[in-house]
Scaffold this motif. Structure first.
Motif, PDB file in Angstrom:
ATOM      1  N   LYS A   9      -9.105 -87.045  54.719  1.00 39.43           N
ATOM      2  CA  LYS A   9      -8.071 -86.606  53.877  1.00 39.43           C
ATOM      3  C   LYS A   9      -8.270 -85.540  53.031  1.00 39.43           C
ATOM      4  N   LYS A  10      -7.561 -84.876  52.742  1.00 42.14           N
ATOM      5  CA  LYS A  10      -7.802 -83.489  51.847  1.00 42.14           C
ATOM      6  C   LYS A  10      -7.873 -84.057  50.462  1.00 42.14           C
ATOM      7  N   VAL A  11      -6.789 -84.976  50.431  1.00 42.42           N
ATOM      8  CA  VAL A  11      -6.486 -85.457  48.727  1.00 42.42           C
ATOM      9  C   VAL A  11      -6.423 -86.863  48.782  1.00 42.42           C
ATOM     10  N   MET A  64     -11.369 -84.369  50.024  1.00 43.75           N
ATOM     11  CA  MET A  64     -11.807 -85.099  49.274  1.00 43.75           C
ATOM     12  C   MET A  64     -12.437 -86.361  49.738  1.00 43.75           C
ATOM     13  N   THR A  65     -12.238 -86.784  50.934  1.00 41.33           N
ATOM     14  CA  THR A  65     -12.988 -87.832  51.516  1.00 41.33           C
ATOM     15  C   THR A  65     -14.365 -87.357  51.732  1.00 41.33           C
ATOM     16  N   ASP A  66     -14.521 -86.015  52.474  1.00 38.64           N
ATOM     17  CA  ASP A  66     -15.842 -85.647  52.438  1.00 38.64           C
ATOM     18  C   ASP A  66     -16.923 -85.865  51.080  1.00 38.64           C
ATOM     19  N   VAL A  67     -15.959 -85.331  49.906  1.00 37.94           N
ATOM     20  CA  VAL A  67     -16.569 -85.518  48.492  1.00 37.94           C
ATOM     21  C   VAL A  67     -17.231 -86.909  48.157  1.00 37.94           C
ATOM     22  N   VAL A  68     -16.243 -88.038  48.567  1.00 36.48           N
ATOM     23  CA  VAL A  68     -16.591 -89.360  48.359  1.00 36.48           C
ATOM     24  C   VAL A  68     -17.773 -89.628  49.226  1.00 36.48           C
ATOM     25  N   ILE A  69     -17.805 -89.410  50.429  1.00 36.34           N
ATOM     26  CA  ILE A  69     -18.930 -89.769  51.286  1.00 36.34           C
ATOM     27  C   ILE A  69     -20.101 -88.993  51.076  1.00 36.34           C
ATOM     28  N   HIS A  70     -20.198 -87.787  50.514  1.00 38.15           N
ATOM     29  CA  HIS A  70     -21.231 -87.231  50.096  1.00 38.15           C
ATOM     30  C   HIS A  70     -21.939 -88.033  48.766  1.00 38.15           C
ATOM     31  N   GLU A  71     -21.208 -88.539  47.775  1.00 36.97           N
ATOM     32  CA  GLU A  71     -21.446 -89.045  46.369  1.00 36.97           C
ATOM     33  C   GLU A  71     -22.124 -90.512  46.970  1.00 36.97           C
ATOM     34  N   ILE A 107     -23.773 -92.027  57.952  1.00 34.15           N
ATOM     35  CA  ILE A 107     -22.545 -92.709  57.006  1.00 34.15           C
ATOM     36  C   ILE A 107     -21.489 -91.913  57.710  1.00 34.15           C
ATOM     37  N   LEU A 108     -21.636 -90.417  57.931  1.00 33.86           N
ATOM     38  CA  LEU A 108     -20.282 -89.636  58.581  1.00 33.86           C
ATOM     39  C   LEU A 108     -20.263 -90.042  59.866  1.00 33.86           C
ATOM     40  N   LEU A 109     -21.181 -90.645  60.809  1.00 44.01           N
ATOM     41  CA  LEU A 109     -21.116 -91.156  62.185  1.00 44.01           C
ATOM     42  C   LEU A 109     -20.373 -92.346  62.079  1.00 44.01           C
ATOM     43  N   ASP A 119     -17.125 -81.075  56.397  1.00 40.80           N
ATOM     44  CA  ASP A 119     -17.163 -79.683  56.005  1.00 40.80           C
ATOM     45  C   ASP A 119     -18.527 -79.194  55.794  1.00 40.80           C
ATOM     46  N   TRP A 120     -19.292 -78.839  56.645  1.00 44.78           N
ATOM     47  CA  TRP A 120     -20.704 -78.466  56.829  1.00 44.78           C
ATOM     48  C   TRP A 120     -20.634 -77.080  56.191  1.00 44.78           C
TER      49      TRP A 120
END
Length: 142
Positions: A9-11, A64-71, A107-109, A119-120
């Motif tokens: 999700k974006k937000v 935002m989901t990408d940000v959470v996964i990255h952190e 984790i992404l998989l 969002d590479w």
């Protein structure tokens, strides 16, 4: 799971961030690191995770989901390596190296069931380059 375990999700609101982190903590079965979610801009991971809900106002990442996964991947990396620092001087934690990249992909998989939906194109330069080298048939913006 065919469509992954986490909806991209974006937000996200505070509850959705916490739910996302809890799914990841449960899957990867390591002791939860302290985390907080606030209305700020600052976001980081490691021995603690902080998610600022306004992070998309200043970062190049668009989801935002990408940000959470990255952190989360930073905290996973930190815990898996007992906080070991991987640079030659051993004075500063190495944040975006090959080991982190491999954890992020793993984790992404689990999360999306497809690492290519992440969002590479807006990742840190070194991580983006590792992705491009591994999946050279996929072109992303530099």
């Amino acid at each position: 799971m065919k469509n992954g375990n986490i909806k991209r999700k974006k937000v996200l609101n505070k509850i959705e961030v916490i739910e996302t982190l809890n799914i990841l903590f449960k899957k990867y079965e390591f002791a939860k690191v302290p985390f907080c979610v606030n209305d700020g801009l600052r976001t980081y991971g490691g021995k603690k995770i902080q998610i600022g809900l306004k992070v998309l106002d200043y970062t190049v990442m668009t989801n935002m989901t990408d940000v959470v996964i990255h952190e989360f991947a930073h905290s996973f990396d930190y815990c898996k390596n007992n906080g070991y620092r991987r640079n030659k001087q051993n004075t500063k934690w190495v944040f975006h190296d090959k080991i982190f990249y491999d954890y992020l992909k793993e984790i992404l998989l689990f999360a999306y069931d497809d690492i290519h939906s992440y969002d590479w194109g807006n990742e840190y330069y070194g991580i983006k380059k590792m992705y491009q080298k591994e999946f050279c048939q996929i072109t992303i913006n530099s």
